[in-house]
Write a protein that holds these residues in place. Structure first.
Motif, mmCIF file in Angstrom:
data_model
loop_
_atom_site.group_PDB
_atom_site.id
_atom_site.type_symbol
_atom_site.label_atom_id
_atom_site.label_comp_id
_atom_site.label_asym_id
_atom_site.label_seq_id
_atom_site.Cartn_x
_atom_site.Cartn_y
_atom_site.Cartn_z
ATOM 1 N N GLY A 60 0.828 -1.203 0.000
ATOM 2 C CA GLY A 60 0.000 0.000 0.000
ATOM 3 C C GLY A 60 0.856 1.244 0.000
ATOM 4 N N SER A 61 0.203 2.390 0.175
ATOM 5 C CA SER A 61 0.945 3.643 0.211
ATOM 6 C C SER A 61 1.725 3.743 1.524
ATOM 7 C CB SER A 61 -0.004 4.836 0.085
ATOM 8 O OG SER A 61 -0.760 4.995 1.283
ATOM 9 N N MET A 62 2.755 4.585 1.504
ATOM 10 C CA MET A 62 3.542 4.781 2.727
ATOM 11 C C MET A 62 2.666 5.351 3.841
ATOM 12 S SD MET A 62 6.694 4.091 3.445
ATOM 13 C CE MET A 62 6.784 3.773 5.208
ATOM 14 N N ARG A 63 1.751 6.214 3.470
ATOM 15 C CA ARG A 63 0.841 6.784 4.466
ATOM 16 C C ARG A 63 -0.042 5.701 5.084
ATOM 17 N NH1 ARG A 63 -1.150 11.727 5.808
ATOM 18 N NH2 ARG A 63 1.079 12.194 5.696
ATOM 19 N N GLU A 64 -0.525 4.795 4.262
ATOM 20 C CA GLU A 64 -1.365 3.713 4.789
ATOM 21 C C GLU A 64 -0.582 2.849 5.767
ATOM 22 O OE1 GLU A 64 -4.481 3.001 1.067
ATOM 23 O OE2 GLU A 64 -2.529 2.017 1.048
ATOM 24 N N LEU A 65 0.676 2.590 5.463
ATOM 25 C CA LEU A 65 1.493 1.806 6.389
ATOM 26 C C LEU A 65 1.731 2.571 7.687
ATOM 27 C CD1 LEU A 65 3.199 -0.643 7.129
ATOM 28 C CD2 LEU A 65 5.117 0.388 5.872
ATOM 29 N N ALA A 66 2.023 3.857 7.567
ATOM 30 C CA ALA A 66 2.264 4.671 8.764
ATOM 31 C C ALA A 66 1.027 4.707 9.664
ATOM 32 C CB ALA A 66 2.668 6.083 8.358
ATOM 33 N N ASP A 67 -0.147 4.649 9.047
ATOM 34 C CA ASP A 67 -1.389 4.718 9.813
ATOM 35 C C ASP A 67 -1.852 3.357 10.316
ATOM 36 O OD1 ASP A 67 -1.470 7.436 9.428
ATOM 37 O OD2 ASP A 67 -2.885 7.354 7.748
ATOM 38 N N ASN A 68 -1.228 2.272 9.872
ATOM 39 C CA ASN A 68 -1.673 0.925 10.217
ATOM 40 C C ASN A 68 -0.807 0.374 11.351
ATOM 41 O OD1 ASN A 68 -2.390 -1.820 10.299
ATOM 42 N ND2 ASN A 68 -2.924 -1.808 8.121
ATOM 43 N N GLU A 69 -1.201 0.667 12.559
ATOM 44 C CA GLU A 69 -0.403 0.256 13.711
ATOM 45 C C GLU A 69 -0.365 -1.265 13.848
ATOM 46 O OE1 GLU A 69 -0.172 0.974 18.569
ATOM 47 O OE2 GLU A 69 -1.611 2.106 17.354
ATOM 48 N N GLU A 70 -1.425 -1.934 13.456
ATOM 49 C CA GLU A 70 -1.476 -3.399 13.578
ATOM 50 C C GLU A 70 -0.395 -4.056 12.719
ATOM 51 O OE1 GLU A 70 -4.615 -7.088 12.805
ATOM 52 O OE2 GLU A 70 -5.319 -5.007 12.758
ATOM 53 N N VAL A 71 -0.264 -3.600 11.473
ATOM 54 C CA VAL A 71 0.761 -4.159 10.582
ATOM 55 C C VAL A 71 2.147 -3.827 11.098
ATOM 56 C CG1 VAL A 71 1.789 -3.962 8.272
ATOM 57 C CG2 VAL A 71 -0.676 -4.235 8.522
ATOM 58 N N ARG A 72 2.349 -2.593 11.515
ATOM 59 C CA ARG A 72 3.673 -2.191 11.985
ATOM 60 C C ARG A 72 4.085 -2.983 13.231
ATOM 61 N NH1 ARG A 72 3.642 2.492 13.923
ATOM 62 N NH2 ARG A 72 1.549 3.249 13.509
ATOM 63 N N ARG A 73 3.139 -3.189 14.134
ATOM 64 C CA ARG A 73 3.457 -3.946 15.355
ATOM 65 C C ARG A 73 3.740 -5.401 15.043
ATOM 66 N NH1 ARG A 73 -1.192 -3.791 18.031
ATOM 67 N NH2 ARG A 73 -0.848 -1.695 18.869
ATOM 68 N N ALA A 74 2.977 -5.962 14.103
ATOM 69 C CA ALA A 74 3.113 -7.388 13.790
ATOM 70 C C ALA A 74 4.395 -7.694 13.017
ATOM 71 C CB ALA A 74 1.894 -7.870 13.005
ATOM 72 N N TYR A 75 4.809 -6.800 12.112
ATOM 73 C CA TYR A 75 5.858 -7.161 11.180
ATOM 74 C C TYR A 75 7.088 -6.258 11.191
ATOM 75 C CZ TYR A 75 1.932 -9.823 9.328
ATOM 76 O OH TYR A 75 0.870 -10.673 9.183
ATOM 77 N N LEU A 76 7.015 -5.102 11.875
ATOM 78 C CA LEU A 76 8.146 -4.177 11.842
ATOM 79 C C LEU A 76 8.760 -3.884 13.196
ATOM 80 C CD1 LEU A 76 6.825 -1.559 9.237
ATOM 81 C CD2 LEU A 76 8.388 -3.463 8.861
ATOM 82 N N SER A 77 7.960 -3.941 14.254
ATOM 83 C CA SER A 77 8.503 -3.595 15.574
ATOM 84 C C SER A 77 9.454 -4.694 16.044
ATOM 85 C CB SER A 77 7.376 -3.403 16.589
ATOM 86 O OG SER A 77 6.622 -4.583 16.728
ATOM 87 N N VAL A 78 10.478 -4.284 16.773
ATOM 88 C CA VAL A 78 11.510 -5.233 17.252
ATOM 89 C C VAL A 78 11.055 -5.838 18.571
ATOM 90 C CG1 VAL A 78 13.894 -5.478 17.965
ATOM 91 C CG2 VAL A 78 13.313 -3.926 16.116
#
Length: 251
Positions: free
Chosen positions: A233-251
């Protein structure tokens, strides 16, 4: 396929990767990866360490012994091309480990990467790079044209690797972990450089795990986890999607 990918017109689509799988020996690393890069955009391939980001770039460049999938670049099938053939078609690659020639000067390193000027399919001039233009983009390098690569800092070597790749006049640059292991001031310069390259018509696919850096420069993003695309998706959509960021990007 996401709506963002579906929106790509044949004229604007430069790199089209479909069902890309890759192996190191018997270990399968990538599982049917789909991604696209269009003319004039920066695309971030994001994920944690070990997610398969660098492997994806290496597989696109033909640097793995075993891969399968459909890879199209500038309407040309590169699925079975060797790395030098891929580069000759105008796909540049900046590896994370830099690989500069430490015994050669900055200018000599740049000359190693020189290729002829290119044109877009419509006949218009593609971005054309000379040492002078690169020194304007990378003032640090302009101050040390005769310095051997081995006497440069890690950040300066990173810049030199990018500059050497640009001497090949690529339509698209694959940029592997540009913010990894360099000083914050260099990270800032790398971000400015990517924005400037985009303004000059170079498209970029960068592998990255630094969300802040990716947000500064990217239009769209793909998120990899265990060799599979989990988000597109767009970078903005990723920035706004806390669920995806927590699941796949957070350490």
């Amino acid at each position: 396929m996401s709506a963002h990918d579906a929106a790509a017109t044949p004229a604007s689509l430069l790199l089209d990767v479909r069902a890309l799988s890759a192996w190191y020996g018997a270990a399968r690393i990538l599982f049917d990866v789909d991604l696209q890069v269009r003319r004039g955009e920066v695309v971030a391939l994001m994920g944690r360490n070990g997610a398969g980001k660098s492997t994806t770039l290496s597989a696109i460049m033909g640097m793995l012994d075993r891969r399968k999938g459909a890879l199209t670049f500038m309407d040309r099938d590169i699925s079975h091309c060797e790395p030098h053939e891929v580069a000759s078609h105008g796909l540049g690659f900046v590896p994370e480990d830099r690989r500069i020639f430490t015994d050669l000067t900055v200018l000599e390193n740049l000359e190693v990467g020189r290729q002829a000027a290119r044109r877009w399919p419509d006949g218009s001039e593609a971005p054309h790079w000379t040492p002078e233009r690169l020194f304007a983009l990378f003032p640090n390098l302009g101050e040390m044209p005769d310095r051997p690569g081995g006497r440069m800092s890690g950040g300066e070597q990173q810049m030199l690797t990018v500059a050497r790749t640009l001497m090949g006049n690529p339509f698209v640059v694959l940029l592997d972990e540009p913010s990894e292991g360099v000083a914050p001031v260099i990270v800032e310069q790398m971000a400015q450089m990517i924005v400037e390259l985009k303004a000059r018509g170079v498209s970029i696919l960068l592998s990255e795990q630094n969300m802040h850096f990716a947000e500064l420069v990217s239009d769209r993003a793909y998120v990899l986890e265990k060799g599979q695309i989990r988000f597109a998706g767009s970078m903005r959509e990723l920035a706004d999607n806390e669920e995806v960021r927590r699941a796949y990007l957070s350490v």
